[in-house]
Design a protein around this motif. Sequence first.
Motif, short mmCIF file in Angstrom:
data_model
loop_
_atom_site.label_atom_id
_atom_site.label_comp_id
_atom_site.label_asym_id
_atom_site.label_seq_id
_atom_site.Cartn_x
_atom_site.Cartn_y
_atom_site.Cartn_z
N VAL A 172 -0.78 -4.66 -5.49
CA VAL A 172 0.41 -5.19 -4.84
C VAL A 172 1.66 -4.60 -5.50
N LEU A 173 1.68 -4.56 -6.82
CA LEU A 173 2.83 -4.00 -7.54
C LEU A 173 3.01 -2.52 -7.20
N PHE A 174 1.90 -1.80 -7.06
CA PHE A 174 1.95 -0.38 -6.67
C PHE A 174 2.58 -0.23 -5.29
N GLN A 175 2.14 -1.04 -4.33
CA GLN A 175 2.66 -0.97 -2.98
C GLN A 175 4.15 -1.33 -2.94
N ILE A 176 4.53 -2.35 -3.69
CA ILE A 176 5.93 -2.78 -3.72
C ILE A 176 6.79 -1.72 -4.41
N GLY A 177 6.27 -1.13 -5.49
CA GLY A 177 7.02 -0.07 -6.17
C GLY A 177 7.31 1.09 -5.23
N GLN A 178 6.33 1.46 -4.42
CA GLN A 178 6.53 2.51 -3.42
C GLN A 178 7.52 2.06 -2.34
N ALA A 179 7.35 0.82 -1.89
CA ALA A 179 8.15 0.31 -0.78
C ALA A 179 9.64 0.28 -1.10
N VAL A 180 9.99 -0.06 -2.33
CA VAL A 180 11.41 -0.14 -2.69
C VAL A 180 12.10 1.20 -2.44
N GLY A 181 11.49 2.29 -2.91
CA GLY A 181 12.08 3.61 -2.71
C GLY A 181 12.17 3.98 -1.24
N GLU A 182 11.10 3.71 -0.49
CA GLU A 182 11.07 4.07 0.93
C GLU A 182 12.10 3.28 1.73
N ILE A 183 12.22 1.98 1.44
CA ILE A 183 13.16 1.13 2.18
C ILE A 183 14.60 1.53 1.89
N VAL A 184 14.91 1.76 0.61
CA VAL A 184 16.27 2.14 0.24
C VAL A 184 16.67 3.46 0.91
N LEU A 185 15.79 4.45 0.88
CA LEU A 185 16.10 5.74 1.51
C LEU A 185 16.18 5.62 3.02
N ALA A 206 -6.63 -4.62 6.54
CA ALA A 206 -5.84 -4.68 5.31
C ALA A 206 -4.91 -3.47 5.19
N THR A 207 -5.42 -2.30 5.58
CA THR A 207 -4.60 -1.08 5.56
C THR A 207 -3.41 -1.23 6.50
N TYR A 208 -3.66 -1.72 7.70
CA TYR A 208 -2.59 -1.92 8.67
C TYR A 208 -1.58 -2.95 8.15
N PHE A 209 -2.08 -3.97 7.46
CA PHE A 209 -1.19 -5.01 6.94
C PHE A 209 -0.15 -4.42 5.99
N PHE A 210 -0.59 -3.56 5.07
CA PHE A 210 0.35 -2.99 4.11
C PHE A 210 1.29 -1.97 4.78
N GLU A 211 0.82 -1.24 5.77
CA GLU A 211 1.69 -0.34 6.52
C GLU A 211 2.78 -1.12 7.24
N PRO A 234 -17.51 -1.30 -1.00
CA PRO A 234 -17.88 -1.20 0.42
C PRO A 234 -18.92 -2.22 0.88
N ASN A 235 -19.79 -2.62 -0.04
CA ASN A 235 -20.85 -3.56 0.34
C ASN A 235 -20.36 -5.00 0.45
N LEU A 236 -19.11 -5.25 0.05
CA LEU A 236 -18.59 -6.62 0.08
C LEU A 236 -17.61 -6.88 1.22
N VAL A 237 -17.11 -5.82 1.86
CA VAL A 237 -16.18 -6.00 2.98
C VAL A 237 -16.59 -5.09 4.13
N THR A 238 -16.24 -5.51 5.33
CA THR A 238 -16.57 -4.70 6.51
C THR A 238 -15.51 -3.63 6.71
N GLY A 239 -15.86 -2.60 7.47
CA GLY A 239 -14.89 -1.55 7.79
C GLY A 239 -13.71 -2.10 8.56
N GLU A 240 -13.98 -3.08 9.42
CA GLU A 240 -12.91 -3.69 10.21
C GLU A 240 -11.92 -4.44 9.32
N ALA A 241 -12.46 -5.14 8.33
CA ALA A 241 -11.60 -5.89 7.41
C ALA A 241 -10.73 -4.93 6.58
N ARG A 242 -11.31 -3.81 6.18
CA ARG A 242 -10.55 -2.83 5.40
C ARG A 242 -9.45 -2.18 6.25
N GLU A 243 -9.74 -1.89 7.51
CA GLU A 243 -8.73 -1.34 8.41
C GLU A 243 -7.60 -2.34 8.63
#
Length: 257
Positions: free
Chosen positions: A56-69, A28-33, A17-26
């Motif tokens: 990234v691998l975790f997000q992609i692993g999740q995304a494959v299942g969600e996109i296919v369904l 990044a969250t929106y980017f992956f969504e 938390p001390n290295l990134v701002t709350g805005e930057a984290r939000e």
Amino acid sequence: MDLSTIETFAETLLAPPNLVTGEAREQATYFFEDLKKKITINECLILLRESKNPFVLFQIGQAVGEIVLRDWSLIEANDVQVAYKTLLEFVATSLSLESYVTGACLKSSAMIIKRGILDGKSGDQEELYQFIHQMLTNESSTIQAAGCLFISALIEQFSSAWRNSKFSITWDFHLQAKSTFENNGLRRLLEISLTTLHALSNQEDIVGNSFTRRLCDRFLEVSENILSWNFSSKLYRRFLSNHQVRGGKRRKTIKNS
């Protein structure tokens, strides 16, 4: 899809938390969504091969299942099978994957297999069980453990009543998929699990080998879950069988008219 940009946003999310701002984290969250809404299956599979970033691998692993369904009716059966098989092969051939990455990939594979068990889009089920058998008989203890986790993921998917209308996973679909899985898949997974457990128990110094001991515990847990399975009621199975027969006759009548 620029890999460096994706990995930069991943590092932002994982940074203290001390290295990134709350805005930057939000951001990044929106980017992956947003990424999961726009990325294609082929792009996901490419990123699996190219990225070394666990998040990234975790997000992609999740995304494959969600996109296919999500796009099930638009995706060809061959592409469905390539998607889940690539996830399984990625887990089986990758060394030192984070456990949460392995879990995401195996869960997505199990979700895809459940979704396709009725219309056959996920392919020949026996081929799947042969692949699991190969994982469990592999010389690598890591691959054996991944095979056990995959069996657990399948058991969880078919026993769980989770549903999502946007993925066409309704309560009725779950009951039909579960009942179909009980006809053969459940028995095959129990056979595979007990065979592997027997082979592990015959190894020398099983007590002294902590990894083998933990693997045995996992297979015991899987076997217990299967043996305590809550089977579909005979009334529902009879109803489903009659419904499928009537549906087949109706399709044949329409086709011949």
